[in-house]
Design a protein around this motif. Structure first.
Motif, PDB file in Angstrom:
ATOM      1  N   THR A 354       0.759  -1.068   0.031  1.00  0.00           N
ATOM      2  CA  THR A 354       0.053  -0.032  -0.043  1.00  0.00           C
ATOM      3  C   THR A 354       0.903   1.213   0.066  1.00  0.00           C
ATOM      4  O   THR A 354       2.024   1.207   0.607  1.00  0.00           O
ATOM      5  N   ARG A 511     -14.893   5.477  -5.119  1.00  0.00           N
ATOM      6  CA  ARG A 511     -13.696   4.931  -5.872  1.00  0.00           C
ATOM      7  C   ARG A 511     -12.875   4.133  -5.106  1.00  0.00           C
ATOM      8  O   ARG A 511     -12.308   2.893  -5.319  1.00  0.00           O
ATOM      9  N   LEU A 512     -12.537   4.612  -4.013  1.00  0.00           N
ATOM     10  CA  LEU A 512     -11.662   3.954  -2.753  1.00  0.00           C
ATOM     11  C   LEU A 512     -12.519   2.403  -2.471  1.00  0.00           C
ATOM     12  O   LEU A 512     -11.619   1.437  -2.368  1.00  0.00           O
ATOM     13  N   ASP A 514     -14.585   1.014  -4.153  1.00  0.00           N
ATOM     14  CA  ASP A 514     -14.511  -0.171  -5.269  1.00  0.00           C
ATOM     15  C   ASP A 514     -13.321  -0.849  -5.378  1.00  0.00           C
ATOM     16  O   ASP A 514     -13.324  -2.012  -5.823  1.00  0.00           O
ATOM     17  N   ARG A 515     -12.380  -0.145  -5.321  1.00  0.00           N
ATOM     18  CA  ARG A 515     -10.999  -0.677  -5.506  1.00  0.00           C
ATOM     19  C   ARG A 515     -10.756  -1.708  -4.228  1.00  0.00           C
ATOM     20  O   ARG A 515      -9.968  -2.584  -4.649  1.00  0.00           O
ATOM     21  N   GLU A 520      -7.856  -4.242  -5.161  1.00  0.00           N
ATOM     22  CA  GLU A 520      -6.631  -3.614  -6.014  1.00  0.00           C
ATOM     23  C   GLU A 520      -6.211  -2.723  -4.858  1.00  0.00           C
ATOM     24  O   GLU A 520      -6.413  -2.643  -3.696  1.00  0.00           O
ATOM     25  N   ARG A 521      -4.763  -2.382  -5.070  1.00  0.00           N
ATOM     26  CA  ARG A 521      -3.838  -1.527  -4.265  1.00  0.00           C
ATOM     27  C   ARG A 521      -4.302  -0.205  -4.173  1.00  0.00           C
ATOM     28  O   ARG A 521      -4.969   0.586  -4.872  1.00  0.00           O
ATOM     29  N   ILE A 522      -4.220   0.353  -2.860  1.00  0.00           N
ATOM     30  CA  ILE A 522      -4.408   1.450  -2.460  1.00  0.00           C
ATOM     31  C   ILE A 522      -3.142   2.310  -1.780  1.00  0.00           C
ATOM     32  O   ILE A 522      -2.622   1.492  -0.980  1.00  0.00           O
TER      33      ILE A 522
END
Length: 522
Positions: A354, A511-512, A514-515, A520-522
């Protein structure tokens, strides 16, 4: 071979020579049963060091029992799964019962409702009586906690803690609390300041012996795809090692534990914390021994009341309290999801990948050591998961998998209840939600992060801050009448006075989330 009278079941978190299940044990007529098994290693995706800790401690306890002349029937996992006698406690125990034909099964209260039910069902299926005895490891019996809880409209830790202090005569000067106060929280919230923690005392570790090394080799071969690693395993796995670890804490760290118990800093792994929780929860050392040692340090002038009271509160107060809540509220407690959170645990909670400096540093500790102190757990990893809306059961399962000291009775109330507010306020009257500003005050993380803790929108907005405002926005109806949330709700209303800003926060938060949902990577 004479028929076995009592087959005494000893689980991996009951490694106590004074276990109530062993009361009246007759080496000529009774035997002990212990079992490593696949289900307990895999029902959550266990950290490799957690597996090593449990199995190594169990094998050392088995050997200690045999040295005392006790017969121990022990199911040991091998690299080759085909050599297992069964997948779980029930299957392995059923096979042992058929072979040994005991007259009765005896055990001490379990630390996991699921396992207790499994063993009770197995005993019933085998037409055997199962005697379940109280666990003397704890100060407060389950019956005593139920009686205490039943006499009041709400359960408040502070009320319980003070009653335990009085009844056990711990840190009391007559009928008054030592130091003229019941707690010293205001003195125990220091940060390290601009210069950081400086040189910290070394935390005593223990070199693996042949027994532990055999477990390490087995875990690496059999569970090689599990998270974490076994390199550097140095936790106590015997009673003697646990007592040495306690003495190391009392001699070298307890005096500074209080002020800095909430402090965070990059690459800080254990700080002034005791690192005794895993040994405590496996019963390698008792809570009374830990509390008495800390109180003696205060009485002898070797540690201030602020530090000792903070340590005592964690054991005599919080640890006993969450166990009582667990057994009082199960089995329905595990299904609670008061805020209807639905997200999975972020992928970074498994691999540490991250851009968020706070989460990355905390996860480096978890992956390396199966450990994070209570503020890293609650106000970094727990905070981000709460703000994002991670399902509380999923967060609990992750907590069980990744922390070496996690047993269901302590993990579920802490993870699902206190951290994620999944119980709707049983353990805490407010959710532990905050923006990145809290993390900035307590650490140096934000200075080394690509995100700006002050921003909720934009490319460099802090995900903790963005999701904090989104958390309040989507859950405000739960908290608008909560007196402890007044200021946070008022601050939300100020944000809502700018509709364009709130729309931008909601969109960025979506959006965060959804990731996170997509892994997915944040």
């Amino acid at each position: 071979m004479p028929q076995t009278r009592n087959l005494v079941l000893v689980l991996g978190d009951q490694l106590d020579l004074n276990l109530s299940a062993l009361d009246g044990f007759d080496p000529e007529r009774d035997a002990i049963w212990m079992a490593e098994n696949e289900t307990e290693a895999t029902h959550v995706w266990c950290h490799k060091k957690r597996l090593v800790l449990f199995f190594a401690a169990m094998r050392h306890f088995r050997d200690a029992l045999r040295e005392r002349g006790f017969t121990v029937y022990y199911h040991e996992l091998q690299t080759d799964r085909r050599r297992d006698s069964g997948p779980d406690f029930a299957a392995i125990l059923a096979a042992s019962v058929r072979k040994l034909a005991p007259q009765r099964l005896v055990m001490t209260e379990c630390g996991d409702y699921r396992v207790q039910e499994m063993l009770a069902q197995c005993a019933s299926d085998q037409d055997l009586n199962l005697q379940v005895r109280p666990d003397r490891h704890f100060y407060c019996s389950l019956d005593a906690f139920e009686e205490w809880a039943g006499s009041r409209s709400s359960m408040v830790l502070e009320d319980f803690y003070r009653e335990m202090r009085r009844s056990e005569d711990v840190l009391m000067d007559g009928d008054k609390p030592a130091g003229q106060a019941w707690n010293f929280d205001k003195s125990n919230r220091e940060s390290f300041g601009r210069n950081g923690p400086g040189e910290l005392p070394h935390v005593r570790g223990f070199r693996p012996d042949d027994t532990t090394q055999a477990v390490i080799d087995m875990v690496e071969q059999r569970y090689g795809d599990h998270p974490g690693h076994t390199e550097g395993f140095d936790l106590p796995v015997t009673h003697a090692e646990a007592r040495t670890a306690l003495r190391d804490f009392i001699d070298n760290r307890v005096s500074q534990f209080g002020p800095y118990q909430d402090a965070l800093w990059t690459d800080l792994r254990f700080g002034y914390h005791s690192r005794l929780s895993a040994a405590l929860n496996l019963h390698l050392i008792g809570p009374r021994e830990c509390v008495d040692a800390a109180v003696d340090a205060y009485r002898n002038g070797n540690a201030p009341i602020e530090s000792v009271e903070g340590f005592v509160r964690q054991i005599l107060g919080w640890r006993e309290f969450v166990r009582g809540v667990y057994w009082l509220k199960m089995p329905g407690y595990i299904q609670r999801n008061a805020l209807r959170a639905q997200l999975p645990v972020p992928q970074s909670y498994w691999d540490g990948d991250t851009d968020m400096a706070c989460v990355g540093d905390a996860m480096a500790n978890v992956l390396d050591n199966g450990y994070a102190h209570h503020i890293q757990r609650l106000m970094v990893l727990g905070l981000f998961a709460l703000n994002a809306g991670v399902h509380p059961r999923a967060f609990h399962d992750w907590h069980m998998a990744m922390y070496l000291d996690a047993i269901d009775w302590v993990s579920l109330p802490n993870a699902l209840g206190m951290s994620q507010f999944g119980d709707g306020g049983v353990l805490g009257t407010k959710p532990y939600c905050a923006s990145g500003n809290y993390i900035n005050k307590m650490s140096n993380y934000c200075k080394n992060c690509r995100f700006d803790y002050r921003k909720a929108t934009g490319d460099d907005a802090c995900p903790v801050t963005t999701l904090y405002w989104d958390f309040l926005d989507r859950n405000v109806e739960h908290f608008e009448n909560n007196q402890r949330m007044v200021f946070q709700v008022k601050n939300l209303e100020k944000k809502r006075n700018d509709p364009d800003l709130m729309d931008a926060i909601r969109e960025q938060a979506k959006r965060l989330k959804d990731r996170i949902h997509a892994g997915e990577r944040i």
